[in-house]
Design an enzyme around this catalytic site. Structure first.
Site, PDB file in Angstrom:
ATOM      1  N   PHE A  67      -0.666  10.081   5.945  1.00 29.54           N
ATOM      2  CA  PHE A  67      -1.412   9.074   5.091  1.00 29.54           C
ATOM      3  C   PHE A  67      -0.484   7.881   4.898  1.00 29.54           C
ATOM      4  CE2 PHE A  67      -2.835   6.740   1.372  1.00 29.54           C
ATOM      5  CZ  PHE A  67      -4.071   6.585   1.706  1.00 29.54           C
ATOM      6  N   THR A  68      -1.213   6.804   4.950  1.00 29.54           N
ATOM      7  CA  THR A  68      -0.399   5.157   4.848  1.00 29.54           C
ATOM      8  C   THR A  68       1.030   5.321   4.057  1.00 29.54           C
ATOM      9  OG1 THR A  68      -2.045   4.562   3.362  1.00 29.54           O
ATOM     10  CG2 THR A  68      -2.427   4.193   5.679  1.00 29.54           C
TER      11      THR A  68
ATOM     12  N   ASP B  59       0.023  17.018  -1.611  1.00 25.71           N
ATOM     13  CA  ASP B  59      -0.612  15.937  -1.934  1.00 25.71           C
ATOM     14  C   ASP B  59      -1.883  16.293  -2.314  1.00 25.71           C
ATOM     15  OD1 ASP B  59      -1.904  13.658  -2.247  1.00 25.71           O
ATOM     16  OD2 ASP B  59      -1.315  12.798  -0.440  1.00 25.71           O
TER      17      ASP B  59
ATOM     18  N   LYS C 255      -7.771   9.190  -8.041  1.00 21.75           N
ATOM     19  CA  LYS C 255      -9.059   9.730  -7.448  1.00 21.75           C
ATOM     20  C   LYS C 255      -9.556  11.044  -8.277  1.00 21.75           C
ATOM     21  CE  LYS C 255      -6.595   7.640  -4.100  1.00 21.75           C
ATOM     22  NZ  LYS C 255      -5.577   6.861  -4.285  1.00 21.75           N
TER      23      LYS C 255
ATOM     24  N   TYR D  66       7.623   4.370 -27.210  1.00 23.32           N
ATOM     25  CA  TYR D  66       8.352   4.037 -25.856  1.00 23.32           C
ATOM     26  C   TYR D  66       8.754   5.574 -25.150  1.00 23.32           C
ATOM     27  CZ  TYR D  66      11.578   2.733 -22.377  1.00 23.32           C
ATOM     28  OH  TYR D  66      11.975   2.386 -21.113  1.00 23.32           O
TER      29      TYR D  66
ATOM     30  N   ARG E 185     -10.146   2.462   8.893  1.00 25.69           N
ATOM     31  CA  ARG E 185      -9.161   3.574   8.912  1.00 25.69           C
ATOM     32  C   ARG E 185      -8.986   3.695  10.433  1.00 25.69           C
ATOM     33  NH1 ARG E 185      -6.622   4.182   3.979  1.00 25.69           N
ATOM     34  NH2 ARG E 185      -5.824   2.370   4.854  1.00 25.69           N
TER      35      ARG E 185
ATOM     36  N   PHE F 181      -2.602  -3.246   7.013  1.00 31.17           N
ATOM     37  CA  PHE F 181      -4.055  -3.164   6.732  1.00 31.17           C
ATOM     38  C   PHE F 181      -4.427  -3.894   5.530  1.00 31.17           C
ATOM     39  CE2 PHE F 181      -3.952   0.039   3.725  1.00 31.17           C
ATOM     40  CZ  PHE F 181      -2.730   0.980   4.092  1.00 31.17           C
TER      41      PHE F 181
END
Ligand code: F0G
Length: 463
Positions: A129-130, A220, A263, A77, A387, A454
């Site tokens: 970005f969303t 980001d 990614k 943990y 998009r 979306f």
């Protein structure tokens, strides 16, 4: 006399050890599936998809080394060995001393937005970005777009369409005052602009301007290795640098970063915050125990952190990243060779179709990109994503759709998953859809969720 080599310059830099069968469907099957999914490709079941190019997020194939790493997960943990390996890897590869793990990118966005933003603040960024923008808004901030104008023009061949327009930043500072701007949010590459890179020259200038006003830059860095590949390829002075060096240099101009490991870092789940400021770190590592998990696992299993640590190293290997980006470019150039309108230049993780130019007869409020993504699926079972107007959402003040300049379909390539033959089939599918473009109509939205519509919105085709 030197003879030009007849050898192609690259192939996938791996051999395939395990395979997963894919399944073809009939047009009738796909029409039924679309009706059940409300014509939203996010609502299709994976088994109904032949080639899945919805996203590059969490869809990578892990290497044998990463799989081996999964077997040495330390599932304690607190204080898992794998956390310390991840932390050390992030320190070495990116240069940030402090790490807070999260279950994925938006977990990190949630925390950093809450820590840094006060209600009424303005957060400049190189295109929204969303999930990033939504977390900034939920924390009481307002997003302000400071990307160069070329980014909004699909036909502009600017090599660094992700660059920030410094004049726009200066105007924001003049209007709101630097103390209302808690940080500048810098995306590399810029997903919504078409996977477009930011140049190091721009990052350096931006760093100069922001430092003058005491505004930190937060990165980001979800696709920073892809951005570094473009810098090496296109920016003067970087052709002999390693991808690792370029990645490190990009990060050096920033105060901290958030990351979706799903990614670049080649894992199916994982993310983190990487920081320099001790106080921000303390607040973030306190908040992570509320929303994600203890500060040494942040919602991840030990084995997931191990796989991410190994994936980070693999992500900055030149052979990997060049083959990855060039596969995307191969697909983009092939699609465009028949006159299909795409966003140029081709970006790092996806080919973006310009749905506005593809379906000029469909009004943006009839969601041309959403319909086009569905039609591509109907054609051959290739799944892509919208998009455009649906992703962009509504202006909270007026209730009108934002109607963004970019109305795109994203054909996103998972890393190390599909071969060149898959890319050829995809290009042929797009050509076939292009041939019948004049018959394609729009969509009516029949269900609209409150947040990030979306993902779950439903539509009915205009016949
Ligand atoms: N930032 C960028 C630039 C992204 O592309 C994403 C995710 C996130 C943050 C959020 O990370 O998904 O791990 O929570 N993009 C995915 C996509 C969903 O399909 O482009 P996450």
């Amino acid at each position: 006399m030197a003879r030009e080599s007849r050898r192609r310059s690259w192939a996938e830099p791996f051999k395939i050890k395990v395979v997963e069968p894919v399944r073809m469907t009939t047009r009738e099957d796909r029409r039924r599936a679309l009706d059940e999914a409300g014509w939203n490709t996010f609502l299709l079941r994976s088994r109904e998809v032949y080639i899945d190019l919805l996203t590059d997020s969490g869809t990578s194939a892990m290497s044998d080394r990463q799989w081996a790493g999964m077997m040495i997960g330390d599932e304690a943990y607190a204080g898992s060995e794998n956390f310390y390996h991840l932390e050390q890897t992030i320190q070495e590869v990116y240069g940030y001393p402090l790490v807070v793990p999260t279950h994925q990118g938006r977990g990190a966005e949630h925390i950093i937005s809450k820590v840094l933003i006060q209600p009424g603040d303005v957060v400049p960024g190189n295109m929204y970005f969303t999930t990033t923008r939504l977390h900034q808004e939920l924390a009481g901030g307002t997003f302000a777009d400071v990307i160069i104008d070329e980014a909004h023009d699909p036909s502009s061949e600017h090599p660094f369409k992700g660059d920030v327009d410094l004049n726009k930043v200066e105007q924001l500072i003049a209007k709101h005052g630097a103390d209302r701007i808690p940080y500048l949010s810098l995306g590399v590459t810029v997903n919504m602009a078409g996977g477009q890179p930011v140049s190091l020259a721009n990052i350096k200038e931006l760093h100069g301007l922001c430092s003058e006003h005491g505004i930190p830059i937060y990165l980001d860095k979800t696709r920073v290795a892809e951005n570094a590949y473009f810098i090496r390829d296109r920016e003067e002075g970087y052709a002999d640098k390693s991808i690792a060096d370029i990645v490190h240099e990009i990060c050096s101009y920033t105060e901290g970063a958030w990351m979706s490991g799903k990614k670049d870092a080649l894992v199916n789940i994982g993310g983190y915050l990487a920081l320099r400021d001790q106080k921000v770190f303390e607040e973030a590592s306190n908040m992570v125990v509320v929303y994600e998990g203890l500060h040494t696992y942040g919602g991840l299993a030990g084995r997931d952190m191990e796989a991410m640590a190994i994936g980070i190293r693999e992500s900055v290997e030149y052979d990997h990243i060049s083959a990855r980006v060039r596969q995307v470019i191969y697909l983009g150039e092939k699609i465009a060779s028949e006159g299909v309108p795409i966003v140029k230049p081709v970006g790092g993780h996806a080919v973006f179709l310009d749905a506005r130019a593809f379906l000029p007869h469909v009004d943006q409020d009839d969601y041309p990109a959403q319909r086009l993504a569905a039609e591509i699926y109907l054609e051959s079972g290739v799944r892509t994503m919208e998009r455009g107007n649906v992703s962009s959402g509504r202006n909270p003040q007026t209730g009108e759709n934002f109607r963004p300049k970019l109305e795109l379909v994203r054909i996103t390539i998972p890393r190390r998953v599909y071969t060149q033959s898959h890319m050829d089939v995809v290009a042929e599918t797009i050509w076939e859809t292009w041939d019948r473009r004049s018959e394609i109509k729009g969509l009516d939205m029949v269900f609209e969720p409150t947040y990030l519509r979306f993902f779950q919105a439903r539509f009915r085709p205009q016949e």
